[in-house]
Design an enzyme around this catalytic site. Structure first.
Site, short mmCIF file in Angstrom:
data_model
loop_
_atom_site.label_atom_id
_atom_site.label_comp_id
_atom_site.label_asym_id
_atom_site.label_seq_id
_atom_site.Cartn_x
_atom_site.Cartn_y
_atom_site.Cartn_z
N GLU A 161 0.85 -1.20 0.00
CA GLU A 161 0.00 0.00 0.00
C GLU A 161 0.89 1.25 0.00
O GLU A 161 0.69 2.15 -0.81
CB GLU A 161 -0.95 -0.01 1.21
CG GLU A 161 -1.89 1.20 1.21
CD GLU A 161 -2.97 1.15 2.27
OE1 GLU A 161 -3.37 0.05 2.70
OE2 GLU A 161 -3.42 2.24 2.69
N ARG A 183 -8.09 2.07 13.17
CA ARG A 183 -9.01 0.98 12.84
C ARG A 183 -9.06 -0.05 13.99
O ARG A 183 -10.07 -0.72 14.19
CB ARG A 183 -8.67 0.32 11.51
CG ARG A 183 -9.83 -0.49 10.95
CD ARG A 183 -9.52 -1.12 9.60
NE ARG A 183 -9.93 -0.32 8.45
CZ ARG A 183 -11.16 -0.27 7.95
NH1 ARG A 183 -12.13 -0.97 8.49
NH2 ARG A 183 -11.42 0.46 6.89
N GLU A 199 -11.08 -8.21 3.17
CA GLU A 199 -10.44 -8.39 4.47
C GLU A 199 -11.27 -9.15 5.52
O GLU A 199 -10.70 -9.92 6.30
CB GLU A 199 -10.08 -7.02 5.05
CG GLU A 199 -9.03 -6.28 4.26
CD GLU A 199 -8.94 -4.82 4.68
OE1 GLU A 199 -9.85 -4.04 4.33
OE2 GLU A 199 -7.98 -4.48 5.36
#
Ligand code: MTE
Ligand code: HPA
Ligand code: MOS
Length: 764
Positions: free
Chosen positions: A237, A315, A718
């Protein structure tokens, strides 16, 4: 279900499959090498922390074939690659902060010459203290970013009213991405002082922007192209930028094509992994085993610089209460700076690390109270109307339906009885089981990132070219994009080509991540196709002399007006549109509506929707050897209305196995010097086909699916990974039925070695 015609035999087949199995798929290292291409190799720090006293590469420079050796001083722009926080130098400058940190770049005519030169470099480093543990880093005030707190209700007061309160600690280890294709980039100089870079990246914009400011040029001078990835799993990423910058810098300065691709051990040593976490929890229940209060403190091991850790930390908090409705919650999260490679995104992006802790807390309570954990789990399951600690109200909740379907479909009572009977009859083999519910939020937690674009051209022979910002990395996004275009335009998939991902065709794209690639890019693509379709419909009415209000549909490449089939083929319609000088191209844009989040109060509505599911895991432990097998994972997963069942099933199965790997056998080990000991496949074990559960059932829960999901088909990349957490608790339960006094802390991975020690351990 969306009808698909992928243009190859069978239905719903991943369009990349044939290329992969025949070796025709093109990765960075498959791009034909241009004449004069040079090979770049990073010289990385052999020490985890210290001041660089002296570097001597005079001898390395004389190795035959060596063209140049670059260091921080050769950078025309900024020596800086941090994505969220500007705290990460491309080349160590004066100081090293982790083993594997780039110090120099050797550029040579051959890979062998670069390898030779590497051995001739001498570096002297004055050592500084090395920290590898996040709690230690916290103690010393070493934080990568500001700490965060999510709060709901008043835990202090609530704990006083709890009948039962339990406190403990939990830890999860790191995880190596082990994408089959390592990191890598191939850069070559183009006209007008610009570069074209083929990069194995999930985040083209980040690569483009980072190379641009390292070289001190505008982003328009850097074209990034990505064919596909041999896996990313979050590891590409942001971290792909290192190799793109290296190849880019050398190509820029030397005006020659430069390839920079690490071999496996270099990749493992230099890149960050899933962030390990150490955490404390406190859980309070009432007499009916309702969870009234929950507190936790997360110590995230961030590594030497922030990379994506601040977003991952966030998160963790978003998923800290998993699928449970808890009235009083207080969660604190610290991102701790250690002398390890910067840890980074990995499937689940901090969510799994948060969920493990609440599951440990519930399991702890259950063991103390003498009930099955699943009793407390089910009792506290969220439902529509539940408020997440971050303020979003649960809607479209499928948590209970998934759980109940598992209970019914796989007959949990008979499984429990079988396990009990088995354990009574067997002294040295024990079985265990667990339930693992998952609730995962879909959207980038950073609202700004939830946007995408697509570019569609219809050529005047009727063939179609589709570009989006989506990167294919094995998750099947190209196939889904093909479905979108074929479906919307009413044509065969065989007419459509999905182009490479390229910054000149689709700009400013968010990384392919957060499981949101399909939703964001698919909706942008839908928007582009619809724009062209509207123009085509107008032309069709005009050709057929129909009213402006007449309903036009294109289906199977045939035009219908007001339900009547017309003598107007797709090819003819396209030609006629072109003859009328009407635009056959469109740029689509999509930005997720509704979502917002206010970090100053840590409240908002950050997710477009949530994905739900439950897994039941059963295992068998060999109590003489400590080895174990995962017998079955039975899952009910909420796919919404799946637009491609084969791909979605594949994502589910792959995610589960990767999650089990993280929880059971994948053990990242650094020694006190910050040296990676699990630095090759001989010392780092990932699941192979033999460790896949003997039975792996995934049942598709039928739910309508939200509007925000592309074709109401929910994101799937995910969430399934977190079912793997169930394996930890199932194994732990099996060990406890052999030895009820076993010492087996909530520390993953639960490797066979740890199981063996626990089987014969005794609580004092
Ligand atoms: N599946 C494969 N085969 N390869 C991958 O690299 N990455 C995972 C998941 N599934 C990955 C994968 C991760 S981390 C994410 S965020 C999503 O795919 C990204 O793709 P999506 O947004 O299209 O689901
Ligand atoms: N998920 C995955 N990747 C990300 C996110 C996220 O929420 N935010 C930034 N990168
Ligand atoms: Mo995935 S960790 O969001 O690339």
């Amino acid at each position: 279900m969306i009808e698909t015609k992928t243009g190859i035999a069978g239905k719903d087949i991943n369009i990349d499959a044939a290329g992969h199995v025949t070796g025709r798929s093109i990765y960075v290292d498959d791009i034909p090498v241009m004449e004069g291409t040079l090979f770049a190799k990073i010289f990385d720090s052999p020490h985890a922390h210290g001041i660089i006293k002296h570097i001597d590469y005079s001898k390395a420079e004389t190795v035959e074939g060596v063209v140049s050796i670059f260091s921080a001083t050769d950078i025309p722009g900024r020596n800086e690659i941090g994505g969220i926080i500007a705290d990460e130098p491309l080349f160590a400058n004066g100081k090293v902060q982790f083993q594997g940190q780039p110090v120099l770049l050797i550029v040579a005519e051959t890979e062998d010459a670069a390898e030779e030169a590497f051995k001739e470099i001498k570096i002297e480093i004055d050592p500084l203290p090395i920290i590898t543990d996040p709690r230690e880093a916290f103690k010393q005030g070493q934080l990568l970013c500001r700490s965060r707190t999510f709060n709901k209700g008043d835990t202090k007061e609530a704990f006083q009213n709890c009948k039962y309160v339990f406190e403990g600690a939990a830890e999860t280890g790191g995880q190596e991405h082990l994408y089959l294709e390592t990191q890598g980039a191939y850069a070559y100089p183009m006209e007008s002082d610009s570069l074209k870079i083929y990069s194995s990246t999930q985040g083209l914009r980040h690569v483009q922007e980072t190379v641009a400011h390292v070289l001190n040029v505008g982003m328009n001078k850097i074209e990034v192209d990505t064919t596909r990835l041999g896996g990313g799993f979050g590891g590409k990423e942001d971290q792909a930028a290192v190799w793109a910058c290296m190849a880019g810098l050398a190509a820029w300065v030397l005006k020659k094509p430069v390839k920079c691709i690490p071999h496996r051990m270099e990749d493992m040593r230099m890149t960050g992994k899933r962030n390990p976490y150490k955490s404390n929890y406190k859980i309070g229940l009432d007499a009916e085993y309702r969870i009234i209060a929950y507190e936790t403190t997360f110590y995230q091991n961030g590594g030497a610089s922030a990379d994506l850790s601040p977003a991952i930390l966030e998160r963790t908090l978003f998923h800290g209460t998993n699928s449970y409705d808890i009235p009083h919650v207080n969660m604190i999260a610290h991102s701790c700076k250690t002398n390890l490679p910067p840890n980074t995104a990995f499937r689940g992006f901090g969510g799994p690390q948060g969920m493990f802790v609440i599951e440990a807390a519930i399991d702890h309570a259950a063991k103390e109270l003498g009930v099955d954990a699943n009793y407390i789990q089910r009792k506290n399951m969220m439902d529509n109307g539940t408020e997440f600690p971050y303020g979003q109200i649960v809607a479209g909740c499928e948590a209970k339906p998934c759980w109940e379907e598992v209970v019914k479909r796989y007959n949990i009572e008979s499984i429990k009885k079988e396990i009990d009977d088995f354990n009574k009859q067997n002294d040295f083999v024990k079985k265990g089981f667990s339930m693992m519910p998952v609730c995962f939020g879909i959207s980038f937690t950073n609202t700004m990132m939830n946007q995408a674009r697509a570019l569609v051209h219809i050529y005047w022979d009727g063939s179609v070219s589709v570009s989006t910002g989506a990167v294919e990395m094995g998750q099947g996004v190209n196939t889904k994009m093909l479905q979108v275009a074929a479906n919307c335009l009413g044509i065969s998939a065989a007419r459509i080509k999905i182009e490479t991902t390229n910054t000149t065709r689709v700009a400013n794209t968010s990384p392919s991540a957060a499981s949101s690639t399909t939703d964001l890019n698919g909706k942008a693509l839908l928007n582009a196709c619809e724009q062209i379709l509207e123009r085509l419909k107008k032309v069709a009415r005009n050709i057929c002399n129909e009213e402006e209000t007449a309903a036009v549909i294109i289906k199977d490449e045939i035009v219908f007006i007001n339900g009547v089939q017309k003598e107007l083929s797709w090819n003819e319609l396209i030609k006629q549109t072109f003859f009328r000088r009407i635009n056959l191209s469109a740029k689509g844009h999509y930005a997720t509506p509704v979502i917002h989040f206010d970090k100053t109060i840590e409240k908002g509505h950050p997710f477009a929707y949530h994905v739900y599911g439950t897994a039941l895991t059963t295992v068998t432990v060999d109590c003489i050897r400590g080895i174990y097998e995962i017998d079955a994972v039975h899952v009910v997963h909420d796919f919404g209305t799946s637009m491609n069942r084969n791909i979605d099933l594949g994502q589910c199965e792959g995610g589960i196995v990767q999650g089990i790997g993280w929880m059971t056998m994948e053990e990242i080990v650094y020694n006190e010097d910050g040296r990676l000991l699990s630095n090759a496949l001989s010392t780092y074990k990932i699941p192979d086909i033999y460790s896949v559960p003997a039975e792996l059932n995934v049942h598709f829960l039928h739910s309508d699916g939200p509007e925000a999901a592309l074709f109401k088909s929910k994101a799937v990349g995910e969430p399934p990974l977190m079912y793997g957490i169930g394996a930890f608790f199932a194994i732990r339960n099996a060990v406890l039925s052999f030895n009820p006094n076993a010492i087996l802390p909530y520390v993953s991975p639960i490797t066979p070695e740890k199981v063996l020690m626990a089987l014969y351990s005794k609580k004092l």
